[in-house]
Design an enzyme around this catalytic site. Sequence first.
Site, PDB file in Angstrom:
ATOM      1  CB  SER A  46      -0.968  -0.102   1.061  1.00 15.76           C
ATOM      2  OG  SER A  46      -0.159  -0.001   2.348  1.00 15.76           O
ATOM      3  CG  HIS A 167      19.642  -7.519  16.831  1.00 15.83           C
ATOM      4  ND1 HIS A 167      18.450  -8.662  16.982  1.00 15.83           N
ATOM      5  CD2 HIS A 167      19.466  -6.802  17.783  1.00 15.83           C
ATOM      6  CE1 HIS A 167      18.072  -8.301  18.255  1.00 15.83           C
ATOM      7  NE2 HIS A 167      18.710  -7.216  18.856  1.00 15.83           N
ATOM      8  CE  LYS A 171      21.828  -6.875  21.299  1.00 16.93           C
ATOM      9  NZ  LYS A 171      21.560  -5.439  21.488  1.00 16.93           N
ATOM     10  CD  GLU A 205      13.645  -8.565  25.939  1.00 14.75           C
ATOM     11  OE1 GLU A 205      14.287  -7.927  25.067  1.00 14.75           O
ATOM     12  OE2 GLU A 205      12.726  -9.102  25.835  1.00 14.75           O
ATOM     13  CG  ASP A 224      11.241 -13.203  20.418  1.00 19.72           C
ATOM     14  OD1 ASP A 224      11.443 -12.859  19.316  1.00 19.72           O
ATOM     15  OD2 ASP A 224      11.137 -12.249  21.542  1.00 19.72           O
ATOM     16  CG  HIS A 229      18.827 -12.783  19.887  1.00 18.00           C
ATOM     17  ND1 HIS A 229      18.966 -12.711  18.786  1.00 18.00           N
ATOM     18  CD2 HIS A 229      17.859 -12.246  20.084  1.00 18.00           C
ATOM     19  CE1 HIS A 229      18.172 -12.094  18.098  1.00 18.00           C
ATOM     20  NE2 HIS A 229      17.232 -11.696  18.898  1.00 18.00           N
ATOM     21  CE  LYS A 315       9.627 -10.035  24.739  1.00 20.50           C
ATOM     22  NZ  LYS A 315      10.719  -9.409  24.162  1.00 20.50           N
TER      23      LYS A 315
HETATM   24  C1  BG6 Z   1      14.366  -9.543  19.173  1.00 20.67           C
HETATM   25  C2  BG6 Z   1      13.334 -10.192  19.816  1.00 20.67           C
HETATM   26  O1  BG6 Z   1      14.917 -10.181  18.210  1.00 20.67           O
HETATM   27  O2  BG6 Z   1      15.458  -9.149  20.169  1.00 20.67           O
HETATM   28  C3  BG6 Z   1      12.865  -9.175  20.851  1.00 20.67           C
HETATM   29  O3  BG6 Z   1      12.150 -10.435  18.901  1.00 20.67           O
HETATM   30  C4  BG6 Z   1      13.697  -8.730  21.965  1.00 20.67           C
HETATM   31  O4  BG6 Z   1      11.569  -9.962  21.849  1.00 20.67           O
HETATM   32  C5  BG6 Z   1      14.798  -8.281  21.377  1.00 20.67           C
HETATM   33  O5  BG6 Z   1      13.192  -7.662  22.981  1.00 20.67           O
HETATM   34  C6  BG6 Z   1      16.058  -8.099  22.324  1.00 20.67           C
HETATM   35  O6  BG6 Z   1      17.015  -7.158  21.451  1.00 20.67           O
HETATM   36  P1  BG6 Z   1      18.001  -6.183  21.947  1.00 20.67           P
HETATM   37  O7  BG6 Z   1      18.876  -5.780  20.938  1.00 20.67           O
HETATM   38  O8  BG6 Z   1      16.968  -5.104  22.533  1.00 20.67           O
HETATM   39  O9  BG6 Z   1      18.720  -6.802  23.174  1.00 20.67           O
END
Ligand code: BG6
Length: 458
Positions: A46, A167, A171, A205, A224, A229, A315
């Site tokens: 869109s 990601h 870091k 978190e 997740d 990670h 979380k």
């Molecule tokens: C993401 C998850 O990949 O990583 C999130 O989907 C999580 O749920 C996040 O909060 C945490 O990443 P960072 O860089 O904030 O520690």
Amino acid sequence: MRAVLSDAFVFFGATGDLAFKQIFPALAGLIRDEDFDLPIIGVARSGDLDTLRARARASLQASANLDEVVLAKLLARLRYVKGSDDDLDTFHALRTELGEAAHPLHYLAIPPSLFAPVIDNLKRSGCARGARIIVEKPFGRDLASARSLNSTVHRAFSEASIFRIDHYLGKEPVQNLLYFRFANSFLEPIWRREYVASIQITMAEAFDVADRGAFFDQAGTIRDVVQNHLLQVISLLAMEAPSGRTPEAVRNQQFKVLDSLRPLRPEDVVRGQYRGYRSVKGVAPDSTVETFVALRLHLDTWRWGGVPIYVRAGKALPVTATEVLVELRQPPEVVFQEIEPPDGNHLRFRLTPDMSISLGARAKRPGEAMLGEAVELFARHQSGGERPPYQRLIGDAQRGDQSLFAREDSVEAAWRVIDPVLRTAPPIHEYVRGSWGPAAAAAVLAQGDHWHDPEAAS
Ligand code: BG6
């Protein structure tokens, strides 16, 4: 041989959440710091170019990263292709928009269910020729779907052109795990089962799932953050020294760690869900998806056999912090008898939100008695100037550098570890927001071990 540079950046899901939160700020950073001067083509169902430009502006405003000169360059490079992921005409339009670009970098910032039609259409339209592709996590939702996704991507791209993003690997503090281990010689003799009692990783978190209920309820904490990670962190922490300086040398060793992790059994895992989660928008009212997990892993290698690896993530916990704690065995109490049995020495790697590396030791308290207290020797590094992970990773992908991306075999090995507890999920325990998860989490610990709760950032 130097890899070719990508000469256009294409992102699918241009009006989505990931583009807003991560991709626009990363592109702005690349333009500011690295003179990233490629055409940037957004693809979405869109809107038009003006709405995409407005979104780019809003994204940079929201990320507190608004530099008008950089924004102007980003807007000037931005192009737009409107269409649907399963419509071949959209991809012909994309090929036309790519013009003379011969090595586009495609970023799939879309739900995994849409990967297959996009990849097939990239191939059919000629957009995959000479191209690279970045695939966002989660890469599959279990071992079978990850395998099938790998074969889907391989239909159009060779492994050298596939960039599976995690990601955490981008870091700085995670990279420092690798650096600290192999740039120092004092660690190597003790980095093994004879000296290490346990390894513990906590990713806490303080925030909840917020507006990500619909996404999160399809995933849960294990998919997740643990499958990707945290297992990647373990691979860097536990790997053997790479046999050379090539990216593959590091990735080979990472794979070996993941491949040596024993698949989880339900009794190794405690799942929790914070009270109130079921009322979040997008979450099923009877959801049994976990927002917390505690688990115990074992690495079947000569170096690590018998050393428990405890992992906790969740979380709505008391703080936001990720830490690795490597606990060393206690000395025998033949020389000093402490009143309280002390914790052993440890190495603590704090990965988020700030970074530090510290050595936990004991020192004598002043006075006549031979009694000690815990002290921590700190190596702190908080430059704050490092490139944000998405900026770094998109820049690496543009240069064809796969060092910080997950390889096919590693992703599948990680799913192999997790898969059994996805199929037979252990029961869910409710916990109160702001607590350290359900009390049952202690069940994964061996007798005498306890959780080390990270402190809030100061
Ligand atoms: C993401 C998850 O990949 O990583 C999130 O989907 C999580 O749920 C996040 O909060 C945490 O990443 P960072 O860089 O904030 O520690």
